[in-house]
Design a protein around this motif. Structure first.
Motif, short mmCIF file in Angstrom:
data_model
loop_
_atom_site.label_atom_id
_atom_site.label_comp_id
_atom_site.label_asym_id
_atom_site.label_seq_id
_atom_site.Cartn_x
_atom_site.Cartn_y
_atom_site.Cartn_z
N THR A 59 14.69 16.74 47.01
CA THR A 59 14.51 18.02 46.32
C THR A 59 15.03 17.81 44.90
O THR A 59 15.74 16.84 44.64
N ALA B 130 18.73 13.84 47.80
CA ALA B 130 17.76 14.51 48.66
C ALA B 130 16.38 14.41 48.03
O ALA B 130 16.24 14.03 46.87
N MET C 290 16.36 15.77 58.10
CA MET C 290 16.66 17.15 58.44
C MET C 290 15.40 17.92 58.86
O MET C 290 15.48 18.83 59.70
N ALA C 291 14.30 17.58 58.28
CA ALA C 291 13.06 18.26 58.67
C ALA C 291 12.78 18.01 60.15
O ALA C 291 12.48 18.93 60.92
N THR D 199 14.13 16.54 53.50
CA THR D 199 13.76 17.91 53.90
C THR D 199 12.26 18.09 53.98
O THR D 199 11.77 19.10 54.46
N TRP E 227 10.48 18.66 51.45
CA TRP E 227 10.13 19.61 50.40
C TRP E 227 9.22 19.02 49.31
O TRP E 227 8.18 19.60 48.96
N PRO F 31 15.03 23.84 49.83
CA PRO F 31 15.98 23.75 50.93
C PRO F 31 17.09 22.81 50.49
O PRO F 31 16.93 22.10 49.49
N TYR G 241 19.05 26.23 54.53
CA TYR G 241 20.05 25.19 54.35
C TYR G 241 20.39 24.52 55.67
O TYR G 241 20.09 25.04 56.74
N HIS H 11 8.37 20.40 56.84
CA HIS H 11 9.27 20.56 55.70
C HIS H 11 10.11 21.82 55.87
O HIS H 11 9.63 22.82 56.42
N MET H 12 11.31 21.75 55.41
CA MET H 12 12.17 22.93 55.40
C MET H 12 11.71 23.87 54.29
O MET H 12 10.91 23.48 53.43
#
Lengths: 313, 313, 313, 313
Positions: free
Chosen positions: C244, C242, C162-163, C203, C205, C222, C176, C170-171
């Protein structure tokens, strides 16, 4: 569970255990070969009666401060508490007529206000009364000198205001007081140290630093010099404490003899040590003399115990 | 660590918290809206002075027995202790002049000799002084009524020998004593219960059963009836204890009112409870009256605390 | 120890337990009334065989990062480890031919890389498959939905970067990704999500923040929107993870629906959650598809478990 | 918290640390002076690819059994678990849209299914690769050889049915198998041990005794002779396990060499040990060969770890 196998293995091992801790490294206690009590043997009905006569106004003092997960302590000591409601998850009714909280802790017993048992600090492989470290220091609890052996400490208590002696609000880390300093305060306060006493030193350290600079508080401390420990032993006191986490001065003037006061008091003389004692309220009241009462909770084989002694005058 | 996010979430949650525990379910304490101390407020310099006059021969008693991993306790309570030697693994020299043991525990605080804080048992969603269970029972420690609020309990102590009253070595599980029984013993021993007292009951239960039949010991107990708790409250005592793990009779005559004595003493009257008190040596000495001294170690937010009160006469 | 007394008391209590959590608040699982496994039921010999065909180069990835006492975690979670040498205090010889270290921990199981069991998050008084919170959440361990019920999770694993989709390293916390975002990445990577998959989101993160700013790392994250959780459920995946600590975006766009993704996945769909997964090495290798293997240690009644799943491609 | 003081003290102490553990007592690993991985270095992309070819029917096996507070373990190991609901005491609403359980444990990591790290057993003051016990065995975690260093163990797994070889349902405590026994089973099963293998022995011990006679289960065990350990090392396996709590036979034929197999495997050869492996389902399926996958949770400095390896065939 029967662990004969393990017992067997350990028996074989005991033969091999030698190394440090020979009889030459220790001196038997004057209280006898089996003694686990040390100078607390000096507590007699007569001494208690005499101490009780120090109660003149009925004022009481809590010598233990409040501790929690944030209280700094000698590494790697830490504390964690949980309050729970067994059987009452999500509002479940466990009992028709009541609700209750319960609590569990994971903690090192040497945090905040604490008594050091005679099995806490030794030297040359031995603890108090020639108890060999290898023999008594079982992982599941001391097999001798555990905290459960400490009798109720009921005695004349004396607090010596060392900060006042030096004319400061608080002494500094690394600053120590000598035998002459102690004698001067004894005289000034008219509180001579006597056989059987519990002696506390007020340095101002905890009042000044614990809340304001916890890292500094635990990284050093003012305290007694090694000679003071010997002097107190010569006076036959039963316990020595201070408003610091370790009673001995740190850093020590001689880095090779850090906490030597612990060795002198605990191992060589069977004198208990009381740490992080809340002496501030006593000295502010000039309550230099009082009856000291401590019943330490008795977990079998514990080395130390969190405490809250009471001073009554 | 800043947990603003969590605080934010919790704030939202607080709005929703309603359910049980309305003001109607509780009665504010006579000691004031913010009081966390209860009847221990009755301790004054004068009461302490008076209690100290009970010290006549200087004999001391340790009211806390020794506990360890094998001590039975109300489920799921347990205890585990480790004695370790940080920095001294395999004989490593951590300090040139000393050796030391340290110790850590994982334990529930309601094991063996213990004081119940005012946040231990309540009813209808409330603890003492209208403190709502949902408000104070934080997982990391009670936010009110924690054990750190208990002042030094220094008072006249009275032990009532109920076993002797019934002519037995020990009372049986499920056997209770009534107000008349208590009054009879007060009279017989010439130890009337007075305001500000710590009252202990000797049933013989722990002396007879803890070592010989630990399962039986913890599965039931003789103890006070509900009416006795009310009677003691009417006498304005500050604490009630017994040589049993729960003070109240178990099984209760009314299974829907088990441990109701806890509710009456702790919640409704702010009277602390003392469990597994070692009353045997007192009654054997006919030491029915004494000065009671307890300083409970002060872990912030703890519900209960392992203790070792001292009786002095 | 027999606790008939306690069983008796609790039986009385069970009658009274009603409150929230009625049958209307939950939907039985499609896997049957007694099911405790959820979508992990989709794992079949055929699905495992198919997943194994993703092993093409033999490269393995450790999806669990290293944790210790300093790893930040959702309050009040913490971890403490001790390494000890039982029977070898001060160099004692416990065994003629060997030495050994042992270790103990006091820890919350929801720290760092972890799997959430189906009893971790619920709503309206219920957990997965109409298991009432009051019934299963015993203080000594979940009586249903404990981690011991989680079968080996062996499946096709897909990591969605997703990043990279957002063109960032990084998000950000609070940022979201939507269903469209997920679909776009599926397409871009040519890794469509399929029934029975383990889906991980990268992400950036943890790689970016855990070491450099641990407070920020744990205070937000995120993550998936609520709709993404529903989308994944519609795809019949078996687990969602994830990089995270909580998978769901925090702060949530709707503060009243924080961690709603947990409710959707765990409770409503029997889909396990995998947190703090080390997806960085996978996306750097563009290893978007792999065989995922997780055997979580099986402590009876545990809610979560620290894990280290292995990705093999 | 900065502990410069302590660092200073410890530096002084390090000079003094000598005693056992000289270079002569150990042999450097063939994997290099700094190696902490041992034979797990044999895992390559090629070896993983080859192991994956053993997946032929897609059947998976959980090699870790379920453990709880009642699981017997080598003293003084124990386990305690609590399931709690932070912020939801007495039904409090912590979050508008969800409820949750959390859990904490106090446990020794050497309980039930476990991997022994290379810092678990050594001899002559040394662990694997000349890591001196005094240097690495820090109270807060091994400074080298901690479990976090164990790479994912993905390899060909072989289970040897020793019970079947002896024509029994289960071998007896104290009964060992020799190299010839192992070779006979290798041949009989057509599963020769190869370099890089994970070798598991099925003795039937845990299936037969853990539930029916837990005291007997933990007080002894059938297992490998010392020579078998050497033989396995000569075959360059990466891990050795069994369906017993200690892999080595106990009591040992030579009481002075108990657990010598641990010394040979862990210290002398860098071969990990897997205990209490659930081999029953494998041998009942005659699944003698499989892909073995283990990702052990990575607590920094841990000595052992509770595990649940997965066998896939």
């Amino acid at each position: 569970m029967t662990h004969k196998i393990f017992a067997h293995l350990l028996a074989a091992a005991l033969v091999a255990a030698a190394g440090p801790g020979s009889a030459a490294d220790c001196e038997p206690s004057r209280w006898g070969a089996g003694d686990q009590v040390g100078n607390a043997n000096l507590i007699t009905q007569q001494s208690v009666l005499k101490a009780s006569q120090l109660i003149k106004v009925g004022k009481i003092y809590s010598l233990g401060i409040v501790i929690d997960a944030n209280t700094p302590a000698y590494p790697p000591r830490s504390l964690s508490l949980q309050v729970v409601q067994p059987g009452q998850q999500m509002g479940k009714v466990a009992s028709p007529n009541s609700i209750y909280n319960d609590d569990l802790v994971q903690m090192w017993l040497g945090i905040g206000p604490q008594i050091d048992g005679l099995g806490h600090v030794g030297s040359e492989g031995n603890y108090y009364n020639c108890n060999k470290a290898v023999d008594i220091s079982d992982i599941s609890g001391l097999t001798r000198l555990g905290i459960e052996n400490v009798p109720p400490l009921v005695a004349r208590g004396v607090v010596l205001d060392m900060a006042n002696h030096f004319g400061v609000e608080h002494m500094e880390a690394g600053q120590y007081f000598s035998v002459d300093d102690v004698k001067a305060v004894e005289k000034k306060q008219a509180t001579p140290i006597r056989e059987g006493d519990v002696v506390l030193f007020h340095t101002g350290w905890t009042d000044a630093k614990l809340a304001s600079d916890p890292d500094a508080w635990v990284s050093g401390e003012p305290g007694q010099s090694e000679e003071v420990a010997r002097y107190l032993a010569s006076r036959n006191v039963i316990a020595v404490g201070a408003d610091t986490w370790g009673v001995d001065v740190l850093p020590s003037p001689d880095p090779n003899r850090s906490f030597q006061g612990h060795v002198i008091l605990l191992k060589e003389n069977g004198i208990h040590i009381l740490e992080t004692m809340n002496t501030g309220p006593l000295v502010r009241d000039k309550a230099y003399e009082f009856m000291f009462v401590l019943g330490a909770a008795r977990i079998r084989g514990a080395v130390q115990m969190i405490i809250n002694p009471i001073a009554i005058r």
